[in-house]
Design an enzyme around this catalytic site. Structure first.
Site, PDB file in Angstrom:
ATOM      1  N   ALA A 185      52.764 -16.475  -7.830  1.00 31.77           N
ATOM      2  CA  ALA A 185      52.013 -16.752  -6.593  1.00 31.77           C
ATOM      3  C   ALA A 185      52.829 -17.648  -5.673  1.00 31.77           C
ATOM      4  CB  ALA A 185      50.668 -17.397  -6.938  1.00 31.77           C
ATOM      5  N   GLY A 186      54.149 -17.474  -5.742  1.00 28.40           N
ATOM      6  CA  GLY A 186      55.035 -18.227  -4.852  1.00 28.40           C
ATOM      7  C   GLY A 186      55.049 -17.576  -3.480  1.00 28.40           C
TER       8      GLY A 186
ATOM      9  N   VAL B  60      56.829 -15.038  -2.068  1.00 33.19           N
ATOM     10  CA  VAL B  60      56.778 -13.569  -1.974  1.00 33.19           C
ATOM     11  C   VAL B  60      55.480 -13.024  -2.581  1.00 33.19           C
ATOM     12  CG1 VAL B  60      57.911 -11.405  -2.642  1.00 33.19           C
ATOM     13  CG2 VAL B  60      59.295 -13.375  -1.976  1.00 33.19           C
TER      14      VAL B  60
ATOM     15  N   ARG C 177      66.625 -17.288  -4.478  1.00 36.56           N
ATOM     16  CA  ARG C 177      67.982 -17.749  -4.166  1.00 36.56           C
ATOM     17  C   ARG C 177      67.957 -19.029  -3.346  1.00 36.56           C
ATOM     18  NH1 ARG C 177      71.882 -13.404  -1.611  1.00 36.56           N
ATOM     19  NH2 ARG C 177      70.070 -12.730  -0.420  1.00 36.56           N
TER      20      ARG C 177
ATOM     21  N   ARG D 220      72.270 -13.133  -5.639  1.00 34.47           N
ATOM     22  CA  ARG D 220      71.129 -12.674  -6.429  1.00 34.47           C
ATOM     23  C   ARG D 220      71.521 -12.588  -7.910  1.00 34.47           C
ATOM     24  NH1 ARG D 220      70.890  -9.523  -1.612  1.00 34.47           N
ATOM     25  NH2 ARG D 220      68.913  -9.693  -0.510  1.00 34.47           N
TER      26      ARG D 220
ATOM     27  N   VAL E  81      60.061  -7.038  -8.300  1.00 37.16           N
ATOM     28  CA  VAL E  81      60.598  -7.646  -7.074  1.00 37.16           C
ATOM     29  C   VAL E  81      61.636  -8.721  -7.419  1.00 37.16           C
ATOM     30  CG1 VAL E  81      59.991  -8.966  -4.985  1.00 37.16           C
ATOM     31  CG2 VAL E  81      58.462  -7.170  -5.797  1.00 37.16           C
TER      32      VAL E  81
ATOM     33  N   HIS F 171      70.509  -3.611  -4.479  1.00 42.50           N
ATOM     34  CA  HIS F 171      69.863  -4.572  -3.577  1.00 42.50           C
ATOM     35  C   HIS F 171      70.687  -5.865  -3.590  1.00 42.50           C
ATOM     36  CE1 HIS F 171      66.830  -6.815  -1.470  1.00 42.50           C
ATOM     37  NE2 HIS F 171      66.598  -7.609  -2.491  1.00 42.50           N
TER      38      HIS F 171
HETATM   39  N1  LIG Z   1      63.418  -7.541  -4.269  1.00 45.01           N
HETATM   40  C1  LIG Z   1      63.392  -8.131  -3.088  1.00 45.01           C
HETATM   41  O1  LIG Z   1      63.534  -7.484  -2.047  1.00 45.01           O
HETATM   42  C2  LIG Z   1      63.179  -9.630  -3.010  1.00 45.01           C
HETATM   43  C3  LIG Z   1      62.999 -10.263  -1.770  1.00 45.01           C
HETATM   44  C4  LIG Z   1      62.767 -11.637  -1.741  1.00 45.01           C
HETATM   45  C5  LIG Z   1      62.730 -12.361  -2.934  1.00 45.01           C
HETATM   46  N2  LIG Z   1      62.945 -11.723  -4.108  1.00 45.01           N
HETATM   47  C6  LIG Z   1      62.891 -12.428  -5.397  1.00 45.01           C
HETATM   48  O2  LIG Z   1      61.513 -12.627  -5.740  1.00 45.01           O
HETATM   49  C7  LIG Z   1      61.425 -13.752  -6.610  1.00 45.01           C
HETATM   50  C8  LIG Z   1      60.346 -14.700  -6.086  1.00 45.01           C
HETATM   51  O3  LIG Z   1      60.762 -15.307  -4.884  1.00 45.01           O
HETATM   52  P1  LIG Z   1      59.840 -16.410  -4.178  1.00 45.01           P
HETATM   53  O4  LIG Z   1      60.509 -16.760  -2.912  1.00 45.01           O
HETATM   54  O5  LIG Z   1      58.436 -15.977  -4.187  1.00 45.01           O
HETATM   55  O6  LIG Z   1      59.997 -17.626  -5.211  1.00 45.01           O
HETATM   56  P2  LIG Z   1      58.948 -18.825  -5.444  1.00 45.01           P
HETATM   57  O7  LIG Z   1      59.696 -19.890  -6.195  1.00 45.01           O
HETATM   58  O8  LIG Z   1      58.265 -19.180  -4.172  1.00 45.01           O
HETATM   59  O9  LIG Z   1      57.867 -18.175  -6.395  1.00 45.01           O
HETATM   60  C9  LIG Z   1      58.133 -17.778  -7.700  1.00 45.01           C
HETATM   61  C10 LIG Z   1      56.886 -18.066  -8.512  1.00 45.01           C
HETATM   62  O10 LIG Z   1      57.065 -17.529  -9.828  1.00 45.01           O
HETATM   63  C11 LIG Z   1      56.375 -18.402 -10.703  1.00 45.01           C
HETATM   64  N3  LIG Z   1      56.804 -18.191 -12.081  1.00 45.01           N
HETATM   65  C12 LIG Z   1      57.950 -18.575 -12.687  1.00 45.01           C
HETATM   66  N4  LIG Z   1      57.954 -18.183 -13.974  1.00 45.01           N
HETATM   67  C13 LIG Z   1      56.787 -17.538 -14.179  1.00 45.01           C
HETATM   68  C14 LIG Z   1      56.200 -16.899 -15.309  1.00 45.01           C
HETATM   69  N5  LIG Z   1      56.833 -16.845 -16.476  1.00 45.01           N
HETATM   70  N6  LIG Z   1      54.991 -16.342 -15.171  1.00 45.01           N
HETATM   71  C15 LIG Z   1      54.324 -16.377 -13.986  1.00 45.01           C
HETATM   72  N7  LIG Z   1      54.834 -16.963 -12.876  1.00 45.01           N
HETATM   73  C16 LIG Z   1      56.038 -17.539 -12.983  1.00 45.01           C
HETATM   74  C17 LIG Z   1      56.719 -19.789 -10.175  1.00 45.01           C
HETATM   75  O11 LIG Z   1      55.807 -20.777 -10.673  1.00 45.01           O
HETATM   76  C18 LIG Z   1      56.609 -19.571  -8.679  1.00 45.01           C
HETATM   77  O12 LIG Z   1      55.319 -19.878  -8.166  1.00 45.01           O
HETATM   78  C19 LIG Z   1      62.822 -14.345  -6.675  1.00 45.01           C
HETATM   79  O13 LIG Z   1      63.492 -13.894  -7.834  1.00 45.01           O
HETATM   80  C20 LIG Z   1      63.487 -13.803  -5.436  1.00 45.01           C
HETATM   81  O14 LIG Z   1      64.897 -13.788  -5.533  1.00 45.01           O
HETATM   82  C21 LIG Z   1      63.160 -10.384  -4.168  1.00 45.01           C
END
Ligand SMILES: NC(=O)c1ccc[n+]([C@@H]2O[C@H](COP(=O)([O-])OP(=O)(O)OC[C@H]3O[C@@H](n4cnc5c(N)ncnc54)[C@H](O)[C@@H]3O)[C@@H](O)[C@H]2O)c1
Length: 309
Positions: A8-9, A11, A82, A88, A118, A175
């Site tokens: 619930a971060g 993204v 990141r 990545r 994701v 990606h």
């Molecule tokens: N595929 C894409 O196009 C794309 C685009 C943007 C970001 N991302 C990736 O998405 C991911 C999330 O990015 P973000 O900006 O939301 O990060 P964020 O730090 O805001 O949110 C990540 C969340 O995951 C939670 N988390 C960690 N371990 C966990 C677990 N075991 N179980 C449940 N929740 C857990 C954290 O507490 C946090 O709230 C990153 O790996 C980022 O690189 C991918």
């Protein structure tokens, strides 16, 4: 329909917000490992219902997978994002453990779910999810191409002074900043090839700016972006739950298509109620195929890191 978003971060919450606004499901579950964050964001999004006019029931939980039971679609966004200067690929060790654990927990309660990955490095995390769960390949979709294609259209729209909605353009391959392939030869504005509307220099600039689209934002914001990633993930959910059969570049298991096997990589696929339904062959020319092969080599060497963990 029930959709779960894990993480619930930035993204994850934005994905959930887009899903709710569009009323894509009756039930939406948000889960995070950090105490209270999913419950809080679920309430916050729920409080927009009266303003925006949707009636999706949204629940949040701290690592309670029973609350995700019976989900049709699950979006995995949990993991580290990141930081400036970070690739990545550097996220691989930490995020591999998180994604594997989450996928296993999810399937205990939602054995029929279609999983959208994701978390980065997304191509490797998708491959890992496929290997770890043993699910039929069509039920594992990596989201990257939907975002990168939207960024490609953004760059094209700026140069052409055109509406992004009038553009058709796709990004395939990995990606990653150096592995994605914006297919400019196939990009059109209202059916007119953009290659006939833009100079060679402009085309090169658009491709280059698209490829560093994510890194540019990470540098500006201090962490990776979330508005377009969340909207892109929700667009994949939409094509599944509404059985839209949209063509969306997505990371899927390749068994010979585009000349590759034993890898998950971004290709144009049709997405509907059973997950990704078929791969569309864009007939790459020699130069594009060489770039695709190079991209596959880079992703394969990241996948090899999984064996060392
Ligand atoms: N595929 C894409 O196009 C794309 C685009 C943007 C970001 N991302 C990736 O998405 C991911 C999330 O990015 P973000 O900006 O939301 O990060 P964020 O730090 O805001 O949110 C990540 C969340 O995951 C939670 N988390 C960690 N371990 C966990 C677990 N075991 N179980 C449940 N929740 C857990 C954290 O507490 C946090 O709230 C990153 O790996 C980022 O690189 C991918």
């Amino acid at each position: 329909m029930k959709v779960t978003v894990v993480g619930a971060g930035a993204v994850g919450a934005t994905t959930a917000d887009n899903i709710a606004r569009k009323a894509l499901c009756e039930e939406l579950a948000l889960l995070d490992i950090k105490e209270g964050i999913a419950e809080g964001k679920a309430q916050d999004i729920s409080q927009t219902a009266a303003l925006l006019g949707f009636d999706t029931r949204i629940t949040g939980s701290t690592n309670d997978y029973s609350k995700t039971a019976g989900s049709d679609v699950v979006v995995i966004t949990s993991g580290l994002p990141r930081k400036p200067g970070m690739t990545r690929e550097e996220l691989i060790g930490v995020n591999a453990g998180i994604v594997k654990g989450v996928a296993e927990n999810i399937l205990q309660y939602s054995p029929e779910a279609i999983i959208i990955v994701v978390s980065n490095p997304m191509d490797t995390m998708t491959y890992l999810a496929l290997q770890a769960t043993g699910l039929p390949k069509n039920r594992i979709i990596g989201m990257g191409g939907a975002l990168d294609s939207a960024r490609f259209k953004y760059q094209l729209s700026k140069h052409l002074g055109a509406s992004p909605a009038d553009l058709n353009a796709i990004v395939i391959g990995g990606h990653g900043d150096t592995t994605m392939i914006p297919l400019i030869r196939y990009a059109t504005w209202n059916s007119i090839p953009v290659t006939s509307l833009l100079s060679a220099e402009a085309q090169q600039q658009i491709v280059a700016d698209t490829m560093v689209g994510g890194a540019t934002l990470t540098k500006l914001i201090g962490t990776s972006a979330w508005y377009a990633p969340g909207a892109a993930a929700a667009s994949v959910v939409q094509s599944i739950v509404r059985d839209e059969k949209k063509l969306i570049a997505s990371c899927v298991s390749l068994e010979g298509a585009y000349g590759q096997t034993d890898i998950c990589l971004g290709v144009p696929v049709i997405i509907g109620k059973t997950g990704w339904e078929k791969i569309v062959d864009y007939q790459l020319n020699a130069e594009e195929q060489a770039l695709f092969n190079k991209s596959a080599d880079a992703v394969r060497s990241m996948n090899d890191v999984l064996k060392t963990l």
